[in-house]
Design an enzyme around this catalytic site. Structure first.
Site, short mmCIF file in Angstrom:
data_model
loop_
_atom_site.label_atom_id
_atom_site.label_comp_id
_atom_site.label_asym_id
_atom_site.label_seq_id
_atom_site.Cartn_x
_atom_site.Cartn_y
_atom_site.Cartn_z
N HIS A 43 0.85 -1.19 0.00
CA HIS A 43 0.00 0.00 0.00
C HIS A 43 0.89 1.24 0.00
O HIS A 43 2.04 1.21 0.45
CB HIS A 43 -0.89 0.01 1.23
CG HIS A 43 -1.97 -1.01 1.20
ND1 HIS A 43 -3.08 -0.94 2.03
CD2 HIS A 43 -2.13 -2.14 0.47
CE1 HIS A 43 -3.87 -1.97 1.80
NE2 HIS A 43 -3.31 -2.73 0.86
N GLU A 45 0.95 3.87 1.86
CA GLU A 45 1.47 4.27 3.17
C GLU A 45 2.65 3.41 3.59
O GLU A 45 3.65 3.90 4.12
CB GLU A 45 0.38 4.14 4.25
CG GLU A 45 -0.86 4.94 3.99
CD GLU A 45 -1.95 4.14 3.30
OE1 GLU A 45 -1.66 3.47 2.27
OE2 GLU A 45 -3.10 4.19 3.76
N CYS A 73 -6.15 1.86 5.81
CA CYS A 73 -6.79 0.63 6.26
C CYS A 73 -6.21 0.26 7.63
O CYS A 73 -5.30 0.93 8.13
CB CYS A 73 -6.55 -0.49 5.25
SG CYS A 73 -4.83 -1.05 5.18
N CYS A 76 -2.38 -0.46 7.50
CA CYS A 76 -1.58 0.76 7.38
C CYS A 76 -1.66 1.60 8.64
O CYS A 76 -0.66 2.19 9.06
CB CYS A 76 -2.01 1.55 6.15
SG CYS A 76 -1.60 0.70 4.60
#
Length: 135
Positions: A43, A45, A73, A76
């Site tokens: 992801h 992040e 999410c 993260c």
């Protein structure tokens, strides 16, 4: 938003993230690369946090801020909490998978969290991306 557009062009969910020092120096950036890397943890992040930690040669990102175009999410948010950034700025809320749907306590209550940062632009790009997938 530029990083989210890069993800969009690469066929990834259009999310981009930056880690910025208190002196406004960008020390980490990332965009979703789960398809390219065949890695569900890639992801925006996570990639930005890793890049920033490598830049600082440190595991904690104190005196830094994280900017991301979509609400993180749970995975993260946990990484963000462990990284110890000072503040999080996110764009569009993620009503399906955002961390706040499950628990806002994932990120320490003393950390500043600001939602709605470029939210309209982020939401429009996400809608365009998912609209193209459905056609």
């Amino acid at each position: 938003m530029d990083l989210a557009h890069q993800a969009f062009e690469a066929g990834e969910v259009p999310v981009g993230a930056l880690v910025v020092t208190e002196n406004n120096q960008i020390i980490g950036k990332g965009f979703n690369q789960t398809e390219m890397l065949n890695d569900v943890t890639a992801h925006a992040e996570m990639l930005a946090i890793t890049a920033a930690a490598n830049h600082l040669d440190a595991k904690y990102l104190r005196d830094c801020r994280l900017y991301v175009t979509l609400e993180p999410c749970v995975m993260c948010a946990g990484a963000i909490a462990w990284s110890q950034v000072d503040a999080i700025f996110y764009g569009a809320p993620d009503k399906k998978r955002g961390y706040s749907k499950y628990s806002e306590n994932i990120i320490h209550h003393k950390k500043e969290v600001f939602g709605g940062f470029l939210a309209e632009e982020s939401e429009a790009l996400l809608k365009e991306f998912f609209g193209r997938l459905r056609t």
